[in-house]
Design an enzyme around this catalytic site. Structure first.
Site, PDB file in Angstrom:
ATOM      1  N   HIS A 116       1.977 -11.549  14.522  1.00  0.00           N
ATOM      2  CA  HIS A 116       3.020 -12.123  15.067  1.00  0.00           C
ATOM      3  C   HIS A 116       2.743 -13.614  15.708  1.00  0.00           C
ATOM      4  CE1 HIS A 116       6.636 -11.891  17.694  1.00  0.00           C
ATOM      5  NE2 HIS A 116       6.326 -11.066  18.547  1.00  0.00           N
TER       6      HIS A 116
ATOM      7  N   THR B 143       0.825  -1.341  -0.054  1.00  0.00           N
ATOM      8  CA  THR B 143       0.106  -0.064  -0.119  1.00  0.00           C
ATOM      9  C   THR B 143       1.063   1.181   0.009  1.00  0.00           C
ATOM     10  OG1 THR B 143      -1.732   1.285   1.157  1.00  0.00           O
ATOM     11  CG2 THR B 143      -0.168  -0.012   2.485  1.00  0.00           C
TER      12      THR B 143
END
Length: 426
Positions: free
Chosen positions: A397, A344
Protein backbone atom coordinates in the site's frame (compact mmCIF):
# COMPACT_ATOMS: atom_id res chain seq x y z
CA UNK A 1 49.26 -27.48 -4.19
CA UNK A 2 46.00 -25.85 -5.31
CA UNK A 3 43.53 -24.29 -2.89
CA UNK A 4 39.87 -25.03 -3.53
CA UNK A 5 37.87 -21.95 -2.59
CA UNK A 6 34.18 -21.09 -2.35
CA UNK A 7 33.48 -19.29 -5.65
CA UNK A 8 31.36 -16.19 -6.22
CA UNK A 9 27.78 -17.39 -5.79
CA UNK A 10 25.48 -14.50 -6.64
CA UNK A 11 25.11 -10.81 -5.93
CA UNK A 12 22.82 -11.40 -2.95
CA UNK A 13 24.54 -14.54 -1.57
CA UNK A 14 27.84 -14.34 0.31
CA UNK A 15 27.86 -17.56 2.32
CA UNK A 16 26.56 -21.12 2.42
CA UNK A 17 26.67 -24.37 4.35
CA UNK A 18 28.67 -27.42 3.32
CA UNK A 19 25.92 -29.96 2.71
CA UNK A 20 28.02 -32.91 1.56
CA UNK A 21 31.51 -33.76 0.39
CA UNK A 22 31.27 -35.65 -2.91
CA UNK A 23 34.97 -36.55 -2.90
CA UNK A 24 37.15 -37.81 -0.05
CA UNK A 25 40.80 -37.32 0.86
CA UNK A 26 42.92 -39.40 -1.53
CA UNK A 27 40.31 -39.45 -4.30
CA UNK A 28 41.48 -38.71 -7.83
CA UNK A 29 39.50 -35.93 -9.55
CA UNK A 30 39.36 -34.62 -13.10
CA UNK A 31 38.80 -31.03 -14.13
CA UNK A 32 35.04 -30.38 -13.97
CA UNK A 33 34.32 -33.13 -11.41
CA UNK A 34 31.98 -32.01 -8.64
CA UNK A 35 33.80 -32.00 -5.29
CA UNK A 36 31.37 -30.62 -2.72
CA UNK A 37 27.68 -29.70 -2.47
CA UNK A 38 27.02 -26.27 -0.94
CA UNK A 39 23.61 -25.30 0.44
CA UNK A 40 22.75 -21.61 0.06
CA UNK A 41 19.70 -19.57 0.91
CA UNK A 42 18.08 -20.34 -2.43
CA UNK A 43 19.60 -23.38 -4.15
CA UNK A 44 22.17 -26.12 -3.66
CA UNK A 45 25.36 -25.59 -5.66
CA UNK A 46 27.99 -28.16 -6.56
CA UNK A 47 31.56 -26.81 -6.61
CA UNK A 48 33.73 -28.44 -9.27
CA UNK A 49 37.50 -28.90 -9.68
CA UNK A 50 39.39 -26.53 -11.96
CA UNK A 51 42.35 -28.93 -12.31
CA UNK A 52 43.15 -32.63 -12.41
CA UNK A 53 44.65 -34.01 -9.21
CA UNK A 54 44.13 -35.71 -5.86
CA UNK A 55 42.23 -34.39 -2.86
CA UNK A 56 45.06 -33.96 -0.35
CA UNK A 57 43.22 -32.29 2.54
CA UNK A 58 39.69 -31.23 3.46
CA UNK A 59 39.65 -28.13 5.69
CA UNK A 60 35.95 -27.67 6.42
CA UNK A 61 33.44 -30.27 7.57
CA UNK A 62 29.85 -30.94 6.56
CA UNK A 63 27.55 -28.52 8.33
CA UNK A 64 30.16 -25.74 8.49
CA UNK A 65 29.18 -22.27 7.31
CA UNK A 66 31.61 -20.92 4.71
CA UNK A 67 31.91 -17.59 2.94
CA UNK A 68 32.89 -16.68 -0.61
CA UNK A 69 36.68 -16.95 -0.90
CA UNK A 70 37.14 -19.38 1.99
CA UNK A 71 39.61 -22.23 1.34
CA UNK A 72 37.76 -25.50 1.97
CA UNK A 73 40.16 -28.10 0.56
CA UNK A 74 43.61 -28.61 -0.96
CA UNK A 75 44.21 -30.37 -4.28
CA UNK A 76 47.52 -31.96 -5.31
CA UNK A 77 47.74 -31.22 -9.02
CA UNK A 78 48.51 -33.83 -11.70
CA UNK A 79 48.47 -36.78 -9.25
CA UNK A 80 47.31 -40.23 -10.24
CA UNK A 81 45.29 -42.47 -7.98
CA UNK A 82 47.25 -45.62 -7.19
CA UNK A 83 50.61 -43.96 -7.98
CA UNK A 84 53.30 -42.58 -5.69
CA UNK A 85 51.33 -39.39 -5.00
CA UNK A 86 48.28 -41.38 -3.94
CA UNK A 87 50.36 -43.66 -1.74
CA UNK A 88 52.03 -40.69 -0.06
CA UNK A 89 48.64 -39.10 0.54
CA UNK A 90 47.21 -42.29 1.99
CA UNK A 91 50.22 -42.76 4.29
CA UNK A 92 49.93 -39.19 5.47
CA UNK A 93 46.23 -39.64 6.12
CA UNK A 94 46.78 -42.86 8.06
CA UNK A 95 49.32 -41.12 10.26
CA UNK A 96 46.91 -38.28 10.97
CA UNK A 97 43.84 -40.39 11.75
CA UNK A 98 44.66 -41.26 15.40
CA UNK A 99 45.21 -37.60 16.27
CA UNK A 100 42.64 -35.70 14.21
CA UNK A 101 40.05 -36.53 11.61
CA UNK A 102 40.13 -34.00 8.76
CA UNK A 103 36.54 -34.57 7.71
CA UNK A 104 33.36 -35.89 9.23
CA UNK A 105 33.37 -39.10 7.20
CA UNK A 106 36.15 -40.88 9.10
CA UNK A 107 33.80 -43.62 10.25
CA UNK A 108 33.05 -44.46 6.63
CA UNK A 109 36.73 -44.47 5.57
CA UNK A 110 38.19 -46.73 8.28
CA UNK A 111 36.65 -50.02 7.13
CA UNK A 112 37.49 -49.18 3.49
CA UNK A 113 41.25 -48.60 3.75
CA UNK A 114 42.10 -51.87 2.01
CA UNK A 115 39.56 -51.41 -0.78
CA UNK A 116 40.48 -50.05 -4.23
CA UNK A 117 39.69 -46.40 -4.98
CA UNK A 118 36.87 -47.11 -7.43
CA UNK A 119 35.18 -49.49 -5.01
CA UNK A 120 35.36 -46.93 -2.21
CA UNK A 121 33.71 -44.28 -4.38
CA UNK A 122 30.68 -46.44 -5.02
CA UNK A 123 30.29 -47.21 -1.32
CA UNK A 124 30.75 -43.59 -0.24
CA UNK A 125 28.21 -42.15 -2.66
CA UNK A 126 25.13 -44.27 -3.28
CA UNK A 127 22.56 -42.98 -5.78
CA UNK A 128 20.23 -40.64 -3.88
CA UNK A 129 18.35 -37.37 -4.31
CA UNK A 130 19.73 -34.25 -2.55
CA UNK A 131 16.68 -34.20 -0.26
CA UNK A 132 17.31 -37.82 0.72
CA UNK A 133 20.96 -37.10 1.48
CA UNK A 134 20.04 -34.14 3.66
CA UNK A 135 17.42 -36.13 5.57
CA UNK A 136 19.86 -38.99 6.05
CA UNK A 137 22.40 -36.61 7.57
CA UNK A 138 19.78 -35.19 9.93
CA UNK A 139 18.60 -38.62 11.05
CA UNK A 140 22.05 -40.21 11.15
CA UNK A 141 21.19 -42.85 8.54
CA UNK A 142 23.85 -44.59 6.43
CA UNK A 143 22.60 -44.23 2.84
CA UNK A 144 24.49 -47.32 1.73
CA UNK A 145 22.26 -49.39 4.03
CA UNK A 146 18.96 -47.83 2.90
CA UNK A 147 16.77 -50.04 0.71
CA UNK A 148 15.52 -48.06 -2.32
CA UNK A 149 12.04 -48.71 -3.66
CA UNK A 150 12.81 -46.82 -6.87
CA UNK A 151 13.23 -49.27 -9.81
CA UNK A 152 16.44 -47.44 -10.75
CA UNK A 153 17.85 -47.78 -7.24
CA UNK A 154 17.68 -44.05 -6.40
CA UNK A 155 17.19 -43.44 -2.68
CA UNK A 156 14.41 -40.96 -1.92
CA UNK A 157 13.33 -39.22 1.32
CA UNK A 158 10.58 -41.74 2.00
CA UNK A 159 13.16 -44.56 1.87
CA UNK A 160 15.30 -42.77 4.45
CA UNK A 161 12.28 -42.23 6.71
CA UNK A 162 11.38 -45.92 6.46
CA UNK A 163 14.95 -46.91 7.32
CA UNK A 164 14.92 -44.56 10.30
CA UNK A 165 11.65 -45.97 11.62
CA UNK A 166 12.91 -49.52 11.16
CA UNK A 167 16.16 -48.74 12.98
CA UNK A 168 14.33 -47.25 15.96
CA UNK A 169 11.88 -50.13 16.45
CA UNK A 170 14.15 -52.85 17.99
CA UNK A 171 15.96 -50.57 20.40
CA UNK A 172 16.42 -46.91 21.12
CA UNK A 173 20.22 -46.70 20.80
CA UNK A 174 20.89 -45.87 17.16
CA UNK A 175 24.62 -45.82 16.33
CA UNK A 176 24.53 -42.54 14.39
CA UNK A 177 22.17 -39.74 15.29
CA UNK A 178 24.16 -36.53 15.72
CA UNK A 179 21.36 -34.27 14.53
CA UNK A 180 18.51 -35.84 16.54
CA UNK A 181 19.16 -34.18 19.85
CA UNK A 182 17.30 -35.15 23.03
CA UNK A 183 15.35 -32.61 24.97
CA UNK A 184 18.19 -31.80 27.35
CA UNK A 185 18.18 -28.24 28.69
CA UNK A 186 15.29 -27.01 26.53
CA UNK A 187 14.58 -23.30 26.32
CA UNK A 188 10.84 -23.94 26.34
CA UNK A 189 8.86 -26.06 28.76
CA UNK A 190 8.47 -29.55 27.29
CA UNK A 191 5.81 -31.86 28.61
CA UNK A 192 7.52 -34.41 30.87
CA UNK A 193 7.32 -37.97 29.60
CA UNK A 194 6.07 -36.96 26.13
CA UNK A 195 8.13 -37.89 23.03
CA UNK A 196 9.60 -34.94 21.14
CA UNK A 197 12.21 -34.44 18.46
CA UNK A 198 14.38 -31.41 17.75
CA UNK A 199 15.34 -30.89 14.11
CA UNK A 200 17.56 -28.00 13.04
CA UNK A 201 16.07 -25.72 10.41
CA UNK A 202 17.86 -25.86 7.07
CA UNK A 203 19.60 -22.71 5.88
CA UNK A 204 16.91 -22.24 3.22
CA UNK A 205 14.06 -22.60 5.70
CA UNK A 206 15.73 -20.11 8.04
CA UNK A 207 16.06 -17.64 5.17
CA UNK A 208 12.44 -18.12 4.09
CA UNK A 209 11.26 -17.49 7.66
CA UNK A 210 13.46 -14.40 8.01
CA UNK A 211 12.33 -12.83 4.74
CA UNK A 212 8.65 -13.47 5.30
CA UNK A 213 8.83 -11.76 8.67
CA UNK A 214 10.81 -8.87 7.16
CA UNK A 215 8.15 -8.36 4.48
CA UNK A 216 5.37 -8.18 7.06
CA UNK A 217 7.39 -5.73 9.16
CA UNK A 218 8.49 -3.40 6.34
CA UNK A 219 5.68 -3.45 3.74
CA UNK A 220 2.21 -1.99 4.19
CA UNK A 221 0.65 -5.20 2.89
CA UNK A 222 -3.04 -5.48 2.13
CA UNK A 223 -5.06 -8.12 0.25
CA UNK A 224 -8.10 -7.70 -1.97
CA UNK A 225 -10.26 -10.55 -3.33
CA UNK A 226 -12.42 -11.34 -6.32
CA UNK A 227 -13.81 -14.45 -7.99
CA UNK A 228 -13.52 -15.76 -11.52
CA UNK A 229 -16.02 -17.81 -13.51
CA UNK A 230 -13.79 -20.44 -15.13
CA UNK A 231 -16.45 -21.69 -17.57
CA UNK A 232 -14.91 -20.13 -20.70
CA UNK A 233 -11.36 -21.30 -19.93
CA UNK A 234 -12.59 -24.81 -19.13
CA UNK A 235 -14.47 -24.84 -22.42
CA UNK A 236 -11.37 -23.82 -24.42
CA UNK A 237 -9.21 -26.36 -22.65
CA UNK A 238 -11.76 -29.09 -23.30
CA UNK A 239 -12.06 -28.27 -27.01
CA UNK A 240 -8.41 -27.54 -27.70
CA UNK A 241 -6.43 -29.73 -25.28
CA UNK A 242 -5.78 -32.63 -27.68
CA UNK A 243 -4.78 -30.44 -30.62
CA UNK A 244 -2.67 -28.23 -28.36
CA UNK A 245 -0.81 -31.21 -26.91
CA UNK A 246 -0.23 -32.75 -30.33
CA UNK A 247 1.03 -29.50 -31.81
CA UNK A 248 3.17 -28.25 -28.89
CA UNK A 249 4.07 -31.41 -26.96
CA UNK A 250 2.84 -29.81 -23.72
CA UNK A 251 -0.56 -29.67 -22.03
CA UNK A 252 -2.69 -26.52 -22.02
CA UNK A 253 -2.96 -25.70 -18.33
CA UNK A 254 -4.40 -22.84 -16.30
CA UNK A 255 -1.08 -21.11 -15.61
CA UNK A 256 -0.63 -19.80 -19.16
CA UNK A 257 -4.05 -18.10 -19.01
CA UNK A 258 -3.28 -16.52 -15.63
CA UNK A 259 0.19 -15.43 -16.72
CA UNK A 260 -1.21 -13.79 -19.85
CA UNK A 261 -3.96 -12.08 -17.83
CA UNK A 262 -1.47 -10.80 -15.23
CA UNK A 263 0.81 -9.36 -17.94
CA UNK A 264 -2.14 -7.65 -19.58
CA UNK A 265 -3.25 -6.11 -16.27
CA UNK A 266 0.31 -5.05 -15.36
CA UNK A 267 0.54 -3.08 -18.60
CA UNK A 268 -2.51 -1.08 -17.53
CA UNK A 269 -1.45 -0.73 -13.88
CA UNK A 270 2.36 -0.38 -14.00
CA UNK A 271 2.83 0.41 -10.30
CA UNK A 272 2.17 -3.26 -9.54
CA UNK A 273 5.19 -4.09 -11.69
CA UNK A 274 7.45 -1.75 -9.72
CA UNK A 275 9.85 -1.73 -6.77
CA UNK A 276 10.60 0.76 -3.99
CA UNK A 277 14.25 1.83 -3.76
CA UNK A 278 14.75 4.36 -0.98
CA UNK A 279 12.67 7.42 -1.83
CA UNK A 280 12.23 6.37 -5.47
CA UNK A 281 9.94 4.01 -7.36
CA UNK A 282 11.58 1.80 -10.00
CA UNK A 283 9.02 1.19 -12.76
CA UNK A 284 9.97 -1.95 -14.68
CA UNK A 285 9.24 -2.04 -18.40
CA UNK A 286 9.62 -5.80 -18.68
CA UNK A 287 7.54 -8.70 -17.38
CA UNK A 288 9.47 -11.47 -15.63
CA UNK A 289 6.79 -13.43 -13.79
CA UNK A 290 7.70 -15.56 -10.79
CA UNK A 291 5.81 -18.84 -10.37
CA UNK A 292 5.81 -20.11 -6.78
CA UNK A 293 6.65 -23.82 -6.51
CA UNK A 294 6.50 -25.93 -3.34
CA UNK A 295 9.66 -28.07 -3.26
CA UNK A 296 10.90 -30.47 -0.57
CA UNK A 297 13.47 -27.95 0.67
CA UNK A 298 10.83 -25.17 0.88
CA UNK A 299 9.02 -22.68 -1.34
CA UNK A 300 10.98 -21.41 -4.34
CA UNK A 301 9.94 -18.91 -7.01
CA UNK A 302 11.58 -19.55 -10.41
CA UNK A 303 11.05 -16.82 -12.98
CA UNK A 304 9.49 -16.99 -16.44
CA UNK A 305 11.51 -14.39 -18.35
CA UNK A 306 9.82 -11.97 -20.79
CA UNK A 307 6.44 -13.62 -20.30
CA UNK A 308 4.82 -10.95 -22.48
CA UNK A 309 6.77 -12.25 -25.48
CA UNK A 310 5.91 -15.93 -24.99
CA UNK A 311 3.01 -17.84 -26.52
CA UNK A 312 0.66 -19.99 -24.44
CA UNK A 313 2.79 -23.02 -25.36
CA UNK A 314 6.01 -21.17 -24.54
CA UNK A 315 4.72 -20.27 -21.07
CA UNK A 316 3.52 -23.82 -20.38
CA UNK A 317 6.86 -25.31 -21.46
CA UNK A 318 8.85 -22.87 -19.34
CA UNK A 319 6.71 -23.48 -16.25
CA UNK A 320 6.92 -27.26 -16.75
CA UNK A 321 10.71 -27.09 -17.05
CA UNK A 322 11.17 -24.81 -14.03
CA UNK A 323 8.81 -26.89 -11.91
CA UNK A 324 10.75 -30.07 -12.66
CA UNK A 325 14.04 -28.38 -11.83
CA UNK A 326 12.58 -27.12 -8.54
CA UNK A 327 11.44 -30.60 -7.51
CA UNK A 328 14.81 -32.09 -8.49
CA UNK A 329 16.68 -29.28 -6.71
CA UNK A 330 18.38 -28.32 -9.99
CA UNK A 331 17.41 -24.64 -10.22
CA UNK A 332 20.22 -22.17 -10.83
CA UNK A 333 20.49 -18.83 -9.04
CA UNK A 334 19.79 -16.95 -12.28
CA UNK A 335 16.46 -18.77 -12.59
CA UNK A 336 15.37 -17.51 -9.17
CA UNK A 337 16.36 -13.85 -9.36
CA UNK A 338 14.87 -10.69 -10.81
CA UNK A 339 11.13 -11.40 -10.97
CA UNK A 340 8.82 -8.39 -11.25
CA UNK A 341 5.54 -9.99 -10.07
CA UNK A 342 4.62 -13.40 -8.63
CA UNK A 343 1.77 -15.87 -9.09
CA UNK A 344 1.13 -18.56 -6.49
CA UNK A 345 -1.38 -21.40 -6.82
CA UNK A 346 -2.60 -22.69 -3.47
CA UNK A 347 -5.44 -24.45 -5.25
CA UNK A 348 -3.26 -27.43 -6.13
CA UNK A 349 -3.07 -28.15 -2.38
CA UNK A 350 -6.81 -27.68 -1.85
CA UNK A 351 -6.84 -24.05 -0.68
CA UNK A 352 -10.14 -22.23 -1.23
CA UNK A 353 -8.93 -18.79 -0.13
CA UNK A 354 -5.73 -17.30 1.29
CA UNK A 355 -3.75 -14.08 1.66
CA UNK A 356 -0.40 -14.57 -0.13
CA UNK A 357 2.67 -12.82 1.29
CA UNK A 358 4.66 -10.48 -0.96
CA UNK A 359 7.85 -11.75 -2.55
CA UNK A 360 10.09 -8.78 -1.69
CA UNK A 361 11.13 -6.47 -3.26
CA UNK A 362 8.09 -7.00 -5.49
CA UNK A 363 4.95 -5.05 -4.59
CA UNK A 364 2.31 -7.46 -5.90
CA UNK A 365 1.47 -11.17 -5.80
CA UNK A 366 -1.60 -12.95 -7.21
CA UNK A 367 -3.00 -15.97 -5.41
CA UNK A 368 -4.95 -18.65 -7.29
CA UNK A 369 -7.16 -21.13 -5.46
CA UNK A 370 -9.26 -24.23 -5.95
CA UNK A 371 -12.03 -24.36 -8.56
CA UNK A 372 -15.38 -25.25 -7.00
CA UNK A 373 -18.88 -25.58 -8.45
CA UNK A 374 -21.06 -22.89 -6.88
CA UNK A 375 -24.54 -21.56 -7.69
CA UNK A 376 -24.23 -18.29 -9.61
CA UNK A 377 -26.98 -15.84 -10.55
CA UNK A 378 -27.02 -15.58 -14.35
CA UNK A 379 -29.75 -12.94 -14.32
CA UNK A 380 -32.69 -11.99 -12.13
CA UNK A 381 -34.49 -15.26 -12.84
CA UNK A 382 -31.80 -17.90 -13.52
CA UNK A 383 -29.23 -19.68 -11.41
CA UNK A 384 -26.53 -22.02 -12.67
CA UNK A 385 -23.78 -24.10 -11.12
CA UNK A 386 -20.52 -22.63 -12.39
CA UNK A 387 -16.82 -23.53 -11.80
CA UNK A 388 -15.68 -20.61 -9.65
CA UNK A 389 -12.24 -19.64 -8.32
CA UNK A 390 -11.43 -17.06 -5.68
CA UNK A 391 -8.39 -14.96 -6.56
CA UNK A 392 -6.44 -12.73 -4.19
CA UNK A 393 -4.05 -9.84 -4.77
CA UNK A 394 -1.67 -8.86 -1.98
CA UNK A 395 -0.02 -5.50 -2.62
CA UNK A 396 2.22 -2.92 -0.98
CA UNK A 397 0.00 0.00 0.00
CA UNK A 398 3.03 2.30 0.15
CA UNK A 399 2.89 2.79 -3.62
CA UNK A 400 -0.29 0.98 -4.71
CA UNK A 401 -3.62 2.53 -3.74
CA UNK A 402 -6.70 0.46 -3.02
CA UNK A 403 -8.48 1.69 -6.14
CA UNK A 404 -5.59 0.63 -8.35
CA UNK A 405 -5.29 -2.77 -6.67
CA UNK A 406 -9.01 -3.50 -6.95
CA UNK A 407 -9.03 -2.34 -10.58
CA UNK A 408 -6.03 -4.55 -11.37
CA UNK A 409 -7.76 -7.62 -9.95
CA UNK A 410 -11.00 -6.77 -11.75
CA UNK A 411 -9.03 -6.55 -15.00
CA UNK A 412 -7.49 -9.99 -14.39
CA UNK A 413 -10.99 -11.37 -13.77
CA UNK A 414 -12.32 -9.72 -16.95
CA UNK A 415 -9.59 -11.17 -19.15
CA UNK A 416 -9.88 -14.66 -17.66
CA UNK A 417 -13.64 -14.72 -18.23
CA UNK A 418 -13.06 -13.61 -21.83
CA UNK A 419 -9.95 -15.67 -22.67
CA UNK A 420 -10.04 -14.81 -26.38
CA UNK A 421 -9.06 -11.28 -25.35
CA UNK A 422 -5.71 -12.64 -24.12
CA UNK A 423 -4.78 -13.29 -27.75
CA UNK A 424 -5.18 -9.57 -28.53
CA UNK A 425 -2.68 -8.27 -25.97
CA UNK A 426 -0.37 -5.62 -27.36
Amino acid sequence: MIEIKVPELAESISEGTIAQWLKNVGDNVKKGDNIVELETDKVNIEISADYDGIIQEVLREEGDTVEVGDVIAVLKENGEAGGEAAQATESKEEAKQPAVEPIGTAQEKQPQETQPTEERKETDRPLASPAARKLARELGIDLSKVEARDPLGRVRPEDVKAASEKASQPEQKAPKAPEKKPTSAPKTADVPGKPVERVKLSRRRQTIAKRLVEVQQTAAMLTTFNEVDMTAINDIRKRRKDAFLQQNDVKLGYMSFFTKAVVGALKQFPLLNAEIQGDEVLLKKFYDIGIAVGAEEGLVVPVVRDADKLSFAGIEKEILSLGKKARDNKLTLSELQGGTFTITNGGIFGSLMSTPILNAPQVGILGMHGIKLRPVAIDAERMENRPMMYIALSYDHRIVDGREAVSFLAKVKEMLEDPESLLLQG
